[in-house]
Motif scaffolding. Structure first.
Motif, PDB file in Angstrom:
ATOM      1  N   LEU A  30       0.765  -1.234   0.029  1.00  9.69           N
ATOM      2  CA  LEU A  30       0.039   0.156  -0.009  1.00  9.69           C
ATOM      3  C   LEU A  30       0.841   1.338   0.135  1.00  9.69           C
ATOM      4  N   ALA A  31       2.118   1.082   0.855  1.00  9.10           N
ATOM      5  CA  ALA A  31       2.842   2.595   0.753  1.00  9.10           C
ATOM      6  C   ALA A  31       3.621   2.529  -0.407  1.00  9.10           C
ATOM      7  N   ASP A  32       3.852   1.522  -1.206  1.00  9.41           N
ATOM      8  CA  ASP A  32       4.674   1.545  -2.444  1.00  9.41           C
ATOM      9  C   ASP A  32       3.847   1.791  -3.611  1.00  9.41           C
ATOM     10  N   ARG A  33       2.352   1.816  -3.462  1.00  9.97           N
ATOM     11  CA  ARG A  33       1.823   1.979  -4.897  1.00  9.97           C
ATOM     12  C   ARG A  33       2.162   3.465  -5.498  1.00  9.97           C
ATOM     13  N   GLY A  34       2.136   3.636  -6.913  1.00 11.35           N
ATOM     14  CA  GLY A  34       2.561   4.585  -7.373  1.00 11.35           C
ATOM     15  C   GLY A  34       2.310   4.807  -8.807  1.00 11.35           C
ATOM     16  N   GLU A  35       3.122   5.874  -9.501  1.00  7.51           N
ATOM     17  CA  GLU A  35       2.743   5.876 -11.071  1.00  7.51           C
ATOM     18  C   GLU A  35       2.886   4.897 -11.994  1.00  7.51           C
ATOM     19  N   LYS A  36       3.979   3.574 -11.558  1.00  5.66           N
ATOM     20  CA  LYS A  36       4.080   2.423 -12.354  1.00  5.66           C
ATOM     21  C   LYS A  36       2.921   1.778 -12.196  1.00  5.66           C
ATOM     22  N   ASP A  37       2.284   1.541 -11.108  1.00  2.00           N
ATOM     23  CA  ASP A  37       1.111   0.973 -11.004  1.00  2.00           C
ATOM     24  C   ASP A  37      -0.156   1.570 -11.811  1.00  2.00           C
ATOM     25  N   ALA A  38      -0.068   2.821 -11.688  1.00  2.71           N
ATOM     26  CA  ALA A  38      -1.321   3.452 -12.567  1.00  2.71           C
ATOM     27  C   ALA A  38      -1.085   3.380 -14.004  1.00  2.71           C
ATOM     28  N   ALA A  39       0.184   3.432 -14.370  1.00  3.87           N
ATOM     29  CA  ALA A  39       0.516   3.400 -15.776  1.00  3.87           C
ATOM     30  C   ALA A  39       0.087   1.934 -16.373  1.00  3.87           C
ATOM     31  N   TYR A  40       0.310   0.829 -15.486  1.00  7.54           N
ATOM     32  CA  TYR A  40       0.064  -0.551 -15.992  1.00  7.54           C
ATOM     33  C   TYR A  40      -1.350  -0.657 -16.131  1.00  7.54           C
ATOM     34  N   ILE A  41      -2.339  -0.199 -15.004  1.00  4.07           N
ATOM     35  CA  ILE A  41      -3.736  -0.481 -15.435  1.00  4.07           C
ATOM     36  C   ILE A  41      -4.363   0.487 -16.569  1.00  4.07           C
ATOM     37  N   ARG A  42      -3.871   1.586 -16.889  1.00  4.01           N
ATOM     38  CA  ARG A  42      -4.145   2.501 -18.223  1.00  4.01           C
ATOM     39  C   ARG A  42      -3.703   1.814 -19.345  1.00  4.01           C
ATOM     40  N   MET A  98      -6.067   5.785  -7.114  1.00  8.10           N
ATOM     41  CA  MET A  98      -5.683   6.848  -8.181  1.00  8.10           C
ATOM     42  C   MET A  98      -6.406   7.857  -8.389  1.00  8.10           C
ATOM     43  N   ARG A  99      -7.745   7.705  -7.553  1.00  7.19           N
ATOM     44  CA  ARG A  99      -8.767   8.906  -7.602  1.00  7.19           C
ATOM     45  C   ARG A  99      -9.119   9.470  -9.188  1.00  7.19           C
ATOM     46  N   HIS A 104     -12.571   3.655 -11.552  1.00  5.46           N
ATOM     47  CA  HIS A 104     -13.241   3.507 -10.091  1.00  5.46           C
ATOM     48  C   HIS A 104     -14.316   2.669  -9.943  1.00  5.46           C
ATOM     49  N   SER A 105     -14.117   1.976  -8.644  1.00  5.76           N
ATOM     50  CA  SER A 105     -15.083   0.824  -8.308  1.00  5.76           C
ATOM     51  C   SER A 105     -16.498   1.317  -8.272  1.00  5.76           C
ATOM     52  N   THR A 106     -16.646   2.532  -8.006  1.00  6.45           N
ATOM     53  CA  THR A 106     -17.877   3.371  -8.106  1.00  6.45           C
ATOM     54  C   THR A 106     -18.720   3.846  -9.321  1.00  6.45           C
ATOM     55  N   THR A 107     -17.772   3.612 -10.351  1.00  6.19           N
ATOM     56  CA  THR A 107     -18.307   4.110 -11.626  1.00  6.19           C
ATOM     57  C   THR A 107     -17.906   3.066 -12.756  1.00  6.19           C
ATOM     58  N   TRP A 108     -17.306   1.985 -12.475  1.00  3.41           N
ATOM     59  CA  TRP A 108     -17.053   1.192 -13.683  1.00  3.41           C
ATOM     60  C   TRP A 108     -18.120   0.128 -13.968  1.00  3.41           C
TER      61      TRP A 108
END
Length: 372
Positions: A30-42, A98-99, A104-108
């Motif tokens: 959780l503390a290590d999540r970042g742009e690399k993870d966000a770039a992956y899902i995108r 990622m906000r 997001h789980s509420t909109t997907w």
């Protein structure tokens, strides 16, 4: 459950220590999540959309066999990606940090006949809370199969290999019915319940939307290729359903995976909950491509321990989790896909038959298993 408890050698203190060690693994990621993870899902979402668009474009010419084969294969993979690595994991809230309102789980909303809101309740809130607890976790056999030797056998169970096969072929519809808790709501009085009627209407709307997209609009756009495109789309949905069902079966039903009685979770601590996830799940070994196509549910043990961690981190987490299995002398159930599929189906067939030697049960245990 098995006659011998595979966790009986652990003390209460060891179980809570195990829980703290697992919490530490989760906190580290959780503390290590970042742009690399966000770039992956995108990147994954972009690739899936492009693959689906190209595949549907190729199917416009599906009157020609090579185009049909290529388009059907591409659409099958695109639908698997949408359900597994993208939809399932986004709806778990793995990417909410990622906000991004679009991821997001509420909109997907996914390419599936079960509305995402209903699926999140039955899967995230019920299945992941009560993993493999008979009578509490409806994912355990989906209400149509006998899942433990101690469950009372009925002649109906003879057909469970057939019910399971049909469920695999039309899995998205089975999930929609399961999310509605259709079995217990078929009673006339319950069918009139306003809440159930509202949920049933939501499922009906989603089914109409999916059918219109897959079996009307796209085939019509294909003109002379109407029928081949219709067949291609049906095939892609069939492939996606069977694949998804197989992955889930391998994660929860192979030999060696434990089931639990309802009374066993009363007063359950964090450590005990973790332990139940470890004993109630199984992994699939394989390549990076295999892990990706399963939505990383090939790391089912890690997913059940940490359902809200980004799926692309499960491989690194698995190394640490497996070390804890060894440390605490627990069995880490894993194997290649063919082995796990065979094991799961063997169990389906085995439990469709009455026990050769019925076990002696206590009155309390008998009452609970019959109620389940």
């Amino acid at each position: 459950m098995t006659a011998i408890d595979p966790t009986a050698h652990l003390t209460a203190e060891q179980i809570e220590e195990l829980g703290r060690e697992l919490d530490a693994i989760r906190d580290e990621v959780l503390a290590d999540r970042g742009e690399k993870d966000a770039a992956y899902i995108r990147k994954v979402i972009s690739a899936q959309r492009k693959l689906e668009l190209v595949s549907r474009g190729v199917l416009l010419f599906s009157i020609f066999p090579p185009a049909w084969l290529l388009g059907t294969a591409g659409l099958s993979v695109a639908k698997i990606m949408d359900n597994m690595e993208i939809g399932h994991n986004i709806l778990h809230g793995q990417w909410d940090w990622m906000r991004d309102p679009k991821i997001h789980s509420t909109t997907w909303e996914w390419d599936h006949v079960s509305p995402s809101e209903q699926w999140k309740h039955s899967h995230n809130e019920l299945h992941h809370t009560y993993t493999n607890v008979i009578g509490k976790d409806n994912d355990l056999g989906y209400g149509i199969m006998r899942v433990d030797e101690d469950q009372k056998w009925h002649p109906f169970h003879l057909g469970q290999p057939l019910w399971n096969f049909l469920n695999a072929c039309f899995f998205e519809y089975g999930i929609a019915a399961y999310d509605l808790e259709l079995g217990k709501n078929l009673h006339k009085r319950r069918r009139k319940n306003p809440e159930f009627r509202a949920r049933a209407k939501a499922v009906g709307r989603k089914i109409r939307k999916q059918v219109l997209k897959d079996y009307v609009i796209h085939p019509l756009l294909s003109g002379p290729s109407f029928l081949p495109t219709l067949a291609a789309t049906f095939t892609a949905n069939l492939v996606r359903n069977i694949w998804t069902h197989s992955v889930i079966m391998c994660g929860h039903f192979p030999e060696g995976v434990q089931v639990f009685e309802r009374h066993s979770i009363k007063g359950e601590t964090r450590g005990q909950w973790y332990l139940r996830q470890m004993m109630g799940s199984a992994n699939i070994s394989g390549s990076k491509a295999m892990h990706f196509m399963t939505g990383n549910l090939s790391h089912q043990i890690e997913h059940h321990l940490f359902p809200d961690l980004p799926s692309n981190r499960y491989a690194e987490v698995a190394v640490k989790v497996r070390a804890l299995f060894e440390k605490y002398e627990l069995e880490y159930v894993t194997g290649p896909l063919p082995k796990q599929v065979f094991s799961a189906w063997h169990k389906v067939f085995r439990l469709s038959l009455p026990n050769k030697k019925p076990k002696v049960k206590t009155p309390d245990r008998e009452q609970e298993l019959v109620a389940a």
